[in-house]
Design a protein around this motif. Structure first.
Motif, PDB file in Angstrom:
ATOM      1  N   GLY A 118       0.757  -1.134  -0.130  1.00 15.07           N
ATOM      2  CA  GLY A 118       0.106   0.034  -0.078  1.00 15.07           C
ATOM      3  C   GLY A 118       0.779   1.059  -0.229  1.00 15.07           C
ATOM      4  O   GLY A 118       2.036   0.978  -0.513  1.00 15.07           O
ATOM      5  N   VAL A 119       0.458   2.589   0.747  1.00 14.92           N
ATOM      6  CA  VAL A 119       1.161   3.408   0.681  1.00 14.92           C
ATOM      7  C   VAL A 119       1.230   4.070   2.509  1.00 14.92           C
ATOM      8  O   VAL A 119      -0.124   4.465   2.192  1.00 14.92           O
ATOM      9  N   ILE A 120       2.275   3.628   2.445  1.00 19.64           N
ATOM     10  CA  ILE A 120       2.729   4.511   3.883  1.00 19.64           C
ATOM     11  C   ILE A 120       4.118   5.349   4.039  1.00 19.64           C
ATOM     12  O   ILE A 120       4.800   4.242   3.382  1.00 19.64           O
ATOM     13  N   SER A 121       4.269   5.863   4.658  1.00 17.94           N
ATOM     14  CA  SER A 121       5.640   6.509   4.133  1.00 17.94           C
ATOM     15  C   SER A 121       6.350   6.419   5.212  1.00 17.94           C
ATOM     16  O   SER A 121       5.619   7.238   7.015  1.00 17.94           O
ATOM     17  N   PRO A 122       7.695   5.679   5.507  1.00 13.96           N
ATOM     18  CA  PRO A 122       8.068   5.854   6.855  1.00 13.96           C
ATOM     19  C   PRO A 122       9.492   7.660   6.573  1.00 13.96           C
ATOM     20  O   PRO A 122       9.847   7.390   7.647  1.00 13.96           O
ATOM     21  N   SER A 123       9.540   7.785   6.119  1.00 19.19           N
ATOM     22  CA  SER A 123      10.370   9.141   5.617  1.00 19.19           C
ATOM     23  C   SER A 123       9.413  10.402   6.387  1.00 19.19           C
ATOM     24  O   SER A 123       9.801  11.817   6.508  1.00 19.19           O
ATOM     25  N   PHE A 277      21.414  12.254  -7.796  1.00 22.06           N
ATOM     26  CA  PHE A 277      20.133  11.585  -6.570  1.00 22.06           C
ATOM     27  C   PHE A 277      19.977  10.518  -5.985  1.00 22.06           C
ATOM     28  O   PHE A 277      19.911  10.493  -4.417  1.00 22.06           O
ATOM     29  N   ALA A 278      20.760   9.244  -6.591  1.00 22.19           N
ATOM     30  CA  ALA A 278      21.514   8.051  -5.257  1.00 22.19           C
ATOM     31  C   ALA A 278      21.806   8.542  -3.917  1.00 22.19           C
ATOM     32  O   ALA A 278      21.518   8.202  -3.298  1.00 22.19           O
ATOM     33  N   ILE A 279      23.442   9.533  -4.427  1.00 20.13           N
ATOM     34  CA  ILE A 279      23.559   9.475  -2.708  1.00 20.13           C
ATOM     35  C   ILE A 279      23.031  10.600  -1.894  1.00 20.13           C
ATOM     36  O   ILE A 279      22.822   9.840  -1.196  1.00 20.13           O
ATOM     37  N   ASP A 280      22.314  11.407  -2.602  1.00 14.37           N
ATOM     38  CA  ASP A 280      21.755  11.812  -2.040  1.00 14.37           C
ATOM     39  C   ASP A 280      20.729  11.219  -0.527  1.00 14.37           C
ATOM     40  O   ASP A 280      19.984  11.196   0.123  1.00 14.37           O
ATOM     41  N   SER A 281      19.480  10.725  -1.924  1.00 16.44           N
ATOM     42  CA  SER A 281      18.329  10.218  -1.300  1.00 16.44           C
ATOM     43  C   SER A 281      19.215   8.788  -0.062  1.00 16.44           C
ATOM     44  O   SER A 281      18.375   8.294   0.506  1.00 16.44           O
ATOM     45  N   PHE A 282      20.641   7.872  -0.550  1.00 15.83           N
ATOM     46  CA  PHE A 282      20.518   7.108  -0.233  1.00 15.83           C
ATOM     47  C   PHE A 282      20.633   7.804   2.213  1.00 15.83           C
ATOM     48  O   PHE A 282      20.234   7.154   3.099  1.00 15.83           O
ATOM     49  N   GLN A 407      17.126   5.599  -1.359  1.00 11.87           N
ATOM     50  CA  GLN A 407      16.823   5.618   0.226  1.00 11.87           C
ATOM     51  C   GLN A 407      16.345   4.542   1.018  1.00 11.87           C
ATOM     52  O   GLN A 407      16.790   4.429   2.028  1.00 11.87           O
ATOM     53  N   SER A 408      15.705   3.457   0.062  1.00 12.59           N
ATOM     54  CA  SER A 408      15.655   1.977   1.185  1.00 12.59           C
ATOM     55  C   SER A 408      16.393   1.099   1.950  1.00 12.59           C
ATOM     56  O   SER A 408      15.862   0.970   2.675  1.00 12.59           O
ATOM     57  N   ALA A 409      17.595   1.843   0.961  1.00 10.58           N
ATOM     58  CA  ALA A 409      18.703   0.924   2.265  1.00 10.58           C
ATOM     59  C   ALA A 409      18.976   1.422   3.478  1.00 10.58           C
ATOM     60  O   ALA A 409      19.707   1.293   4.174  1.00 10.58           O
ATOM     61  N   GLY A 410      19.171   3.088   3.581  1.00  7.39           N
ATOM     62  CA  GLY A 410      19.554   3.446   4.343  1.00  7.39           C
ATOM     63  C   GLY A 410      18.656   3.318   6.310  1.00  7.39           C
ATOM     64  O   GLY A 410      20.038   3.413   6.975  1.00  7.39           O
ATOM     65  N   PRO A 411      17.165   2.833   5.955  1.00  5.77           N
ATOM     66  CA  PRO A 411      16.783   3.110   7.219  1.00  5.77           C
ATOM     67  C   PRO A 411      17.524   1.767   7.627  1.00  5.77           C
ATOM     68  O   PRO A 411      18.110   1.643   9.427  1.00  5.77           O
ATOM     69  N   THR A 412      18.233   0.428   7.581  1.00  7.21           N
ATOM     70  CA  THR A 412      18.678  -0.601   7.673  1.00  7.21           C
ATOM     71  C   THR A 412      19.628  -0.512   8.028  1.00  7.21           C
ATOM     72  O   THR A 412      20.335  -0.899   9.304  1.00  7.21           O
ATOM     73  N   VAL A 413      19.978   0.733   7.492  1.00  6.28           N
ATOM     74  CA  VAL A 413      22.094   1.681   8.806  1.00  6.28           C
ATOM     75  C   VAL A 413      21.892   2.118   9.986  1.00  6.28           C
ATOM     76  O   VAL A 413      22.361   1.631  10.210  1.00  6.28           O
ATOM     77  N   THR A 414      20.955   2.682   9.387  1.00 11.49           N
ATOM     78  CA  THR A 414      20.863   3.299  11.274  1.00 11.49           C
ATOM     79  C   THR A 414      19.832   2.294  11.906  1.00 11.49           C
ATOM     80  O   THR A 414      20.345   2.963  12.962  1.00 11.49           O
ATOM     81  N   GLY A 415      19.187   1.602  11.512  1.00 12.13           N
ATOM     82  CA  GLY A 415      18.832   0.400  12.040  1.00 12.13           C
ATOM     83  C   GLY A 415      19.386   0.210  13.520  1.00 12.13           C
ATOM     84  O   GLY A 415      20.411  -0.350  14.222  1.00 12.13           O
ATOM     85  N   SER A 416      20.654  -0.338  12.274  1.00 13.52           N
ATOM     86  CA  SER A 416      21.920  -1.630  12.579  1.00 13.52           C
ATOM     87  C   SER A 416      22.715  -0.486  13.541  1.00 13.52           C
ATOM     88  O   SER A 416      23.626  -1.307  15.110  1.00 13.52           O
TER      89      SER A 416
END
Length: 479
Positions: A118-123, A277-282, A407-416
């Motif tokens: 669906g559409v839920i924003s994690p950001s 854009f990929a660097i900034d979004s990560f 951007q999707s890879a970022g939260p996993t890094v942050t969580g770890s």
């Protein structure tokens, strides 16, 4: 400065003259980002309250963004064929469904499925196909107006929506916790019910859009003819196809569901911009809004009512500064405005962990917010001007997909890192990556400028609106 000059500078005159559909799109974005802001500020805290570790919270954000990548890619690729309004209505339906699931479910995997499908924003900011489709509509609707002003007010509507949603969340949860006596988790469910209601209102707004927001049929037909011409050398003869089955034709149809057909000039400029854009979004994924809220809540033990109010303030400053992006870009140019306004915000982000109090942390966030979104309007105008009119929705979709995937890879890094006790270091790393993006963007602008001086290449200007209605675009990328 007299009033007429100020009105012109802020784009108010353009706003007044804009057609009804433009104002409906502004309302749509305000509602949507208000919903995203309301859930974004509590999402990580909500999941943590259900007993999930920081690693699982980060993984949840990552998988949600990955699901959004495929949703956006498919819907934006086919939006012009399926219909932009129909695509928007479908997105609203997914938004409503997700809100209902989060309002009643507790199982981690059920919530994850609802967020992914669906559409839920994690950001707390834009996800899904909405923005790409809306920007395609705005580019079409603003052919006879100042495009930079149209896009600037679109950014303002979104930023004010996030601010309103963020501010309202804390006080709504406080009302249900204290006077009513509900627990924190129960009060968070109310926010998802509000999210669902906003989705319904947004759907009603989408139904009011006129045919002017759709791409013209001749434009779509020209695009289909161009795609067929490009694909023709790859097609087998009829006899070979009969002998070997569906062959390339079926494969190409399957690939086009996810990979849009774009002309060579468009691809040439697009892949370079997408890399940056990929660097900034990560980096943005590492410091996503809901993770920022989680960080401040964990470090300073601030109640959600106070935290949401403080976090709403930066968005107000961000909305005001977005209006200044249009006149600045007219004077400096699009790429310089994108880079030079974004670089100081990256530096301020890196200093966030050094703030000893939540008040000082919010001061840094306010200063950062006053600059961080000034690149969005010029970026949308730049992308709209360097591609064919019939490719705009697809290009916006590709850009948003690349950004979301990165951007999707970022939260996993942050969580770890948070699990290891290094939550604060995330913001330093994010600031360094964003500063690197800005410096690379400056380098790209300087190289393009030097190339233009030697080869007479025309650099895009914010006032050079493409003549979309007359089909005068030649498809070349002006860099």
């Amino acid at each position: 400065m007299n009033n007429s000059r100020l009105i012109s500078l802020l784009g108010i005159s353009t706003l007044r003259a804009a057609p009804r559909d433009v104002h409906l799109l502004y309302l749509s974005r305000f509602l949507r980002t208000a919903a995203f802001g309301s859930t974004g500020v509590i999402l990580a805290v909500f999941l943590s309250g259900l007993g999930h570790s920081d690693v699982r919270v980060g993984l949840f954000m990552t998988l949600t963004l990955v699901g959004d990548v495929f949703l956006s890619l498919v819907l934006t690729n086919w939006a012009d064929h399926f219909g932009r309004r129909r695509t928007t209505i479908l997105g609203c339906s997914l938004m409503i469904t997700s809100g209902l699931v989060f309002a009643i479910a507790s199982n981690y995997w059920i919530l994850l499925a609802a967020a992914v499908l669906g559409v839920i924003s994690p950001s707390g900011n834009e996800i899904g196909p909405f923005r790409a489709v809306e920007e395609g509509m705005l580019a079409c609707l603003s052919a006879n107006y100042d495009m930079s002003d149209i896009f600037a007010w679109h950014i303002v509507a979104g930023t004010l929506g996030v601010s309103f949603g963020t501010f309202s969340t804390g006080w709504i949860t406080a009302i249900f916790q204290k006077p009513v006596g509900w627990t924190e988790q129960e009060s968070y469910r109310v926010i998802f019910i509000v999210y669902t209601i906003i989705g319904i209102i947004k759907l009603l707004v989408a139904l009011k859009l006129s045919n002017a927001s759709e791409v013209s049929r001749p434009t779509v037909e020209r695009q289909q003819d161009a795609e067929q011409e490009e694909a023709q050398p790859m097609l087998q003869s009829e006899e070979t196809s009969v002998a070997k089955g569906p062959g390339p034709t079926a494969l190409m149809r399957a690939v086009r569901i996810f990979v849009p057909e774009l002309t060579a000039p468009t691809r040439s400029i697009l892949w370079k911009l997408c890399l940056l854009f990929a660097i900034d979004s990560f980096a943005s994924g590492m410091v996503a809004f809901t993770l920022l809220s989680f960080y401040l809540h964990s470090r300073f033990q601030a109640p959600m009512s106070l935290l949401s109010s403080l976090l709403a303030i930066p968005f107000i400053f961000s909305a005001a500064s977005s209006l200044l992006a249009s006149p600045i870009s007219k004077r400096l140019g699009l790429l310089p405005t994108m880079a030079l306004t974004h670089l100081p915000s990256a530096i301020l982000l890196g200093f966030l962990p050094l703030a000893p109090t939540i008040e000082l942390a919010c001061v840094l966030l306010i200063l950062r917010a006053a600059l961080s979104t000034m690149d969005q309007g010029p970026r949308a105008v730049f992308l709209s001007q360097v591609v064919r009119p019939e490719e705009r929705t697809k290009v916006m979709g590709v850009v948003n997909t690349i950004k979301t995937l990165s951007q999707s890879a970022g939260p996993t890094v942050t969580g770890s890192m948070a699990q290891a006790g290094n939550f604060g270091a995330v913001f330093v790393i994010g600031g360094v990556l964003k500063a690197g993006y800005d410096l690379a963007l400056v380098g790209l602008w300087l190289s393009r400028r030097a190339l233009a001086e030697h080869d007479d290449i025309v650099l895009p200007n914010v006032n050079d609106n493409l003549a979309e209605n007359e089909g005068e675009s030649d498809g070349t990328s002006r860099v």
